[in-house]
Design an enzyme around this catalytic site. Sequence first.
Site, PDB file in Angstrom:
ATOM      1  N   CYS A 328       0.823  -1.212   0.000  1.00  0.00           N
ATOM      2  CA  CYS A 328       0.000   0.000   0.000  1.00  0.00           C
ATOM      3  C   CYS A 328       0.855   1.259   0.000  1.00  0.00           C
ATOM      4  CB  CYS A 328      -0.945  -0.002   1.196  1.00  0.00           C
ATOM      5  SG  CYS A 328      -0.148  -0.323   2.778  1.00  0.00           S
ATOM      6  N   HIS A 817      -0.814   0.279   7.723  1.00  0.00           N
ATOM      7  CA  HIS A 817      -1.481   0.414   6.430  1.00  0.00           C
ATOM      8  C   HIS A 817      -1.462   1.876   6.005  1.00  0.00           C
ATOM      9  CE1 HIS A 817      -4.144  -0.455   3.155  1.00  0.00           C
ATOM     10  NE2 HIS A 817      -5.139   0.249   3.641  1.00  0.00           N
TER      11      HIS A 817
END
Length: 858
Positions: A328, A817
């Site tokens: 990500c 994340h």
Amino acid sequence: MATDLGELLVPYMPTIRVPRTGDRVYKSECAFSFDSPESEGGLYVCMNTFLGFGREHVERHYRKTGQSVYMHLKRHIKEKATGAAGGAIPRRRNGKVFLDLELNRDFNGEDYEYEDEAKLVIFPDHFEIPLPNIEELPALVTIACDAVLNAPSAYKKQEPESWEEEIQVSRHARSLRQLDNGVRILPSGWKCQKCEMRENLWLNLTDGAVFCGKWFFDGSGGNGHALDHYKETNYPLAVKLDTITPDGADVYSFEEEEAVLDPHISDHLSHFGIDMLQMQKRTENGHHTDNNARPRVSEWEVIQESGMKLKAVFGSGYTGVKNLGNSCYMGTVMQVLFSIPDFQRMYVGNLQRIFDYSPLDPTQDFATQMAKLGHGLLSGQYSKPPMKSELIEQVMKEEYKQQQNGISPRMFKALVSRGHPEFSSNRQQDAHEFFQHFINLVERNSAGSENPSDVFRFLVEERVQCCQTRRVRYTQRVDYCIQLPAPIEAATNREELLAYEAKRKDAEENMRAPPEPVRARIPFTACLQAFTEPENVPDFWSSALQAKSAGVKTSRFASFPEYLVVQIKKFTFGVDWVPKKLDLAIDVPDFLDLNRLRATGLQAGEEELPDLMPPIVLPEDTRGTLLSQLSPEIDEAAVLQLAEMGFPLEACRKAVYYTGNMGPEMAFNWIIAHMEEPDFAEPLALPSMMDPGPSSSDSPMGATPLDNSPPEESIAILTSMGFPRIHSIRALKATNNNLERALDWIFTHPEEEESDTLSDMADTEPNDHAFSNANSHSDSTLSPDRDTSGPRVKDGPGRYELFAFISHMGASTMSGHYVCHIKKEGRWVIYNDHKVCLSERPPKDLGYIYFYHRLSSS
């Protein structure tokens, strides 16, 4: 028919190859697009190069190479029939065909089945030969086809540690039965229900029973009661309790006998009172705690805007990027960069030209893969809303989720991370470090052409003042990002933070649960103030005093970039050297005026420090060696030994001198390397050890360099220490021929693998030091090296508007994340991997990297 096919293929037999060891077979992704066997047109694999092409790109490859024979792969996916077959375990109908081919879409195995189809296609007439066709094809063709069909994925060959052991979705995930037995799992105090063990505990997802796992080879780990429970009940899935985090958990299937993925893990845990978005894995004082009992909304919820009914958006510029396993950080950076017109124009605007002139292996070409990624993100081809019939079917199943598939940038990641020890792994990385790395790649690959990273480049003016003499020195360097400190002492809720710290320490000493954490709230103006304040320069050497003194440095903008990148320095190192993140919120403004921070240069009344270099100071163990190398004495025995080989006497003297009297072997190597130089046989001009300090036009060793090259004796000193000649020259150039600083430069700039092939452009590409923040104690020169016109900068007013930001969730850069928010068409959009939605409450105060664009002067 066999004879007909054999005769038909005879002219093409020389172009058909059997994949050898080391050949990569690209049978899951087109080299120019994100088409795959699942796409409507399928994928064509060249039987000579083993490159894959979508339907609209295979003709180009045929015209460019003349290769006529391709294997066409098509995967047909359809929903399984209900009824008797509905509960059967799904299988590929001819599973041997696409062995090791990844699914590019997330289909639940209980609902879908797929059938693979393969055939040979001969261009330009598109003559098709279904496969397998062993009896009718020549033996060589049959062997080649079988080898291609059974070849492992190209990505497995490139990243075995990342892809070979990919965890699959459990067949039980979607249809898992959960008992309504009222079981609720507390956030702590877990123990095995049979042996009361408190480690390696597994929660059965059917009945909520908690048992210990199986023992390890050394007798530790558990008594296997979780497995015993499965044998008694046949409840298949269990989750390891201490692995539950907002981004997943470790799930094991007893029936499948392997670790599995559970796409519905959040719902399954919620059945037992566990809210994953509130759960945060911690290890403070050896206790695992969670946020479930805390009233404060977690960072994960705020940044991902959880709990809100976000509206999915589709079309051009609204394509998601699938997470390849902690990728990500890359996806968010590329989403932001391709929202900038310069990157769009450079790669997508020149798409056809780039594709037409791409090399024979486009998978290894930076421009081609950038154009491919940009087109994938901006074309809207991979971001289409579901058909009306699909929506009705989803509503009937109560599964209405407008989620796009997004693109899977495996080929792009493999290229841009190649050779990098961190980015080539499957671990989570720092988005800011990837941004630096990627801009470096853009710089390297833009030599002689338009450079889209010009929009980020700016000059920083550093003013250093000697505190004793009050004299100053002004220098400039190139940077691409401004790093702002986050001064905790400037927090507006300072008293609340102090009270929390006192409570936390008290709870730690008395072994009580920690209090609810308090997030520091810091004004953005305080971050800017900390950036501009004078700072002490350690080990400052004053050229006016010719001695060490106290010095202070201030930094200002010598130019303002078109796009300003601001990183908040949220990460630090704990006492255990583990990177951790500061929990803080900053009121980052939508509009920013930095004109007051523009550099002014030398002011009236200021006196500059003399342009003198500090003396060379090396550790004691190398000082004697250095003095011997600077000594004018020459080992005449070595000179005679070389002269007997037939080399000119003066050349032999220079060789022995420039290699520091290290022996005839090293001197011989010097001779071989310098035989073609015009002054090879000219007499040696020894520098005087009594010369005064060099001026700006003199070299530090008293010799005049040829063609602006560093002094040969300085190069010889570094090469005699074992450093490569090219790297030594770059080090000396980067430090204005200062030997001590050159040594430090070498140790902080390891030689790159591409140094031999890129040596011609090595001095025009940014190095790692070019990305150091404006508060670093760096004396580095401009990168790229400045010529008479200086580095390319797009200077203008220092007024900006926020248009994007990247946020990080988690305790450190190595976990968690990333998501990004981008302002498009006057509205904020959240990009969370493959999910793209309109943002309801963009969490600007919790961002990590902010992107501003310059406002027009009007």
